[in-house]
Design an enzyme around this catalytic site. Structure first.
Site, PDB file in Angstrom:
ATOM      1  N   HIS A 170       1.180   3.976   2.015  1.00  0.00           N
ATOM      2  CA  HIS A 170       1.624   4.741   3.176  1.00  0.00           C
ATOM      3  C   HIS A 170       3.137   4.898   3.130  1.00  0.00           C
ATOM      4  O   HIS A 170       3.861   4.006   2.679  1.00  0.00           O
ATOM      5  CB  HIS A 170       1.185   4.055   4.470  1.00  0.00           C
ATOM      6  N   ASP A 198      -0.438  -4.205   5.717  1.00  0.00           N
ATOM      7  CA  ASP A 198      -1.153  -3.641   6.865  1.00  0.00           C
ATOM      8  C   ASP A 198      -2.647  -3.934   6.745  1.00  0.00           C
ATOM      9  O   ASP A 198      -3.264  -3.672   5.705  1.00  0.00           O
ATOM     10  CB  ASP A 198      -0.936  -2.126   6.929  1.00  0.00           C
ATOM     11  N   HIS A 222      -7.687  -1.889   5.406  1.00  0.00           N
ATOM     12  CA  HIS A 222      -6.795  -0.880   5.963  1.00  0.00           C
ATOM     13  C   HIS A 222      -7.384   0.506   5.675  1.00  0.00           C
ATOM     14  O   HIS A 222      -8.404   0.629   5.004  1.00  0.00           O
ATOM     15  CB  HIS A 222      -5.403  -1.037   5.349  1.00  0.00           C
ATOM     16  N   HIS A 266       0.845  -1.189   0.000  1.00  0.00           N
ATOM     17  CA  HIS A 266       0.000   0.000   0.000  1.00  0.00           C
ATOM     18  C   HIS A 266       0.885   1.245   0.000  1.00  0.00           C
ATOM     19  O   HIS A 266       2.113   1.150   0.106  1.00  0.00           O
ATOM     20  CB  HIS A 266      -0.972   0.004   1.186  1.00  0.00           C
ATOM     21  N   HIS A 306       6.140  -5.530  11.369  1.00  0.00           N
ATOM     22  CA  HIS A 306       5.418  -4.272  11.529  1.00  0.00           C
ATOM     23  C   HIS A 306       5.082  -4.046  13.011  1.00  0.00           C
ATOM     24  O   HIS A 306       3.939  -3.783  13.386  1.00  0.00           O
ATOM     25  CB  HIS A 306       4.150  -4.251  10.670  1.00  0.00           C
ATOM     26  N   ASP A 346       5.652   4.765   5.132  1.00  0.00           N
ATOM     27  CA  ASP A 346       6.616   3.831   5.723  1.00  0.00           C
ATOM     28  C   ASP A 346       6.796   2.574   4.879  1.00  0.00           C
ATOM     29  O   ASP A 346       7.634   1.729   5.205  1.00  0.00           O
ATOM     30  CB  ASP A 346       6.221   3.460   7.159  1.00  0.00           C
ATOM     31  N   HIS A 347       6.056   2.481   3.776  1.00  0.00           N
ATOM     32  CA  HIS A 347       6.188   1.333   2.881  1.00  0.00           C
ATOM     33  C   HIS A 347       6.733   1.720   1.507  1.00  0.00           C
ATOM     34  O   HIS A 347       7.071   0.827   0.724  1.00  0.00           O
ATOM     35  CB  HIS A 347       4.837   0.637   2.716  1.00  0.00           C
TER      36      HIS A 347
END
Length: 307
Positions: free
Chosen positions: A65, A211, A140, A63, A269, A67-68
């Protein structure tokens, strides 16, 4: 085949954990590696491994976000400087192509290799003569996906003793027999490969879940995985917080692993609130429900052996 955990933290990096990234090392199987997510500083983490960026030819993003994905532009750029000239295919939700294209254009980054983008949907995502990759939508705050990687079965071992009993001595003929359905021997006789080869070796299965809230229906998607990588952002007593923030707890991940009858659960995670001895407590919570559980640490290598 092995998993190399490059980042196992959640949201923001901590002193113990970088943000999300996992490599599936397929050096023995196909001479390449696949990357799943690419959080900030992923390329720094790779420096501590045997993985060569130029060998990474597929990147699967769960996805969008930060942090990914914040490590993607830097990784792609550095790959050019590290003799990377072969194409890279990036799989991810809608918007991944725009994010990369704008990042490279604004920074005036030139890549020595072509990039291909594939916006993912549920179902079969990729197939070749060795692997299938399936995709499943999760639950999510934004579109998030899980990936199921299935290695195709491979031919069994050549039954050398049986060949000898039939008067066929070792030599190049053995390789011919293994590679062809029928082989004509020097004396004119024809033999069938099926008569001299053992049962197929079952392919391995790896499921990597991005996530997500706990979704019981995922059990069928991850069914019989040799390794399940699942997020465990929160401890078991934080199920309400996990739900509100669209994440999962240790207990929920373990319950899913048990329902899916997987072989090994690898938790990642992990929220930065858990450090030191509290990590052991998180692992203990999960192992009560699913004994074959391990909380992954940064740079952990996990071999996935053929049965």
């Amino acid at each position: 085949m092995k998993l190399q955990f490059l980042g196992t933290g959640a949201g923001v990096p901590s002193k113990e954990r970088n943000v999300s990234a996992i490599a599936l090392d397929l050096t023995q199987e196909r001479g390449t590696a696949w990357l799943f997510d690419c959080g900030e500083a992923t390329q720094h983490q790779i420096l501590h491994t045997k993985i060569r960026p130029r060998k990474i030819d597929k990147i699967f993003i769960t996805h969008l976000h930060g942090d990914h994905i914040y490590g993607l532009p830097g990784f792609l750029s550095s790959r050019s400087f590290q003799d990377g000239i072969t194409p890279v295919t990036i799989y991810g939700p809608k918007g991944i192509a725009e994010y990369i294209s704008v990042s490279l254009e604004v920074s005036r980054t030139y890549l020595r290799y072509p990039l291909h983008f594939h916006e993912v949907e549920e179902g079969l995502l990729f197939e070749d003569n060795q692997f299938y990759v399936y995709c499943k939508k999760l639950e999510h705050a934004i579109d998030s996906y899980g990936y199921r990687i299935i290695e195709k079965d491979s031919p069994g071992e050549l039954l050398a003793e049986k060949l000898k009993l039939n008067g066929i001595q070792p030599g190049p003929i053995y390789q011919q027999i293994k590679e062809n359905e029928t082989t004509i021997l020097a004396d004119g006789n024809t033999i069938k490969r099926a008569d001299f080869i053992g049962p197929n070796k079952k392919g391995r299965v790896v499921s990597i879940i991005g996530d997500t809230r706990y979704v019981a229906e995922l059990a069928s998607f991850i069914k019989d995985s040799d390794a399940l990588v699942h997020e465990a952002t929160f401890a078991q007593d934080e199920d309400e917080m996990a739900y509100n923030y669209y994440h999962s707890t240790t207990k929920q991940a373990a319950e899913l692993a048990r329902a899916g009858d997987v072989n090994q659960l690898l938790l990642t995670h992990i929220s930065s609130r858990y450090q030191g001895e509290s990590i052991d407590q998180l692992e203990a919570e999960a192992t009560v429900i699913f004994p074959n559980t391990k909380i992954a640490a940064d740079l952990l290598e996990w071999e996935i052996n053929q049965k």
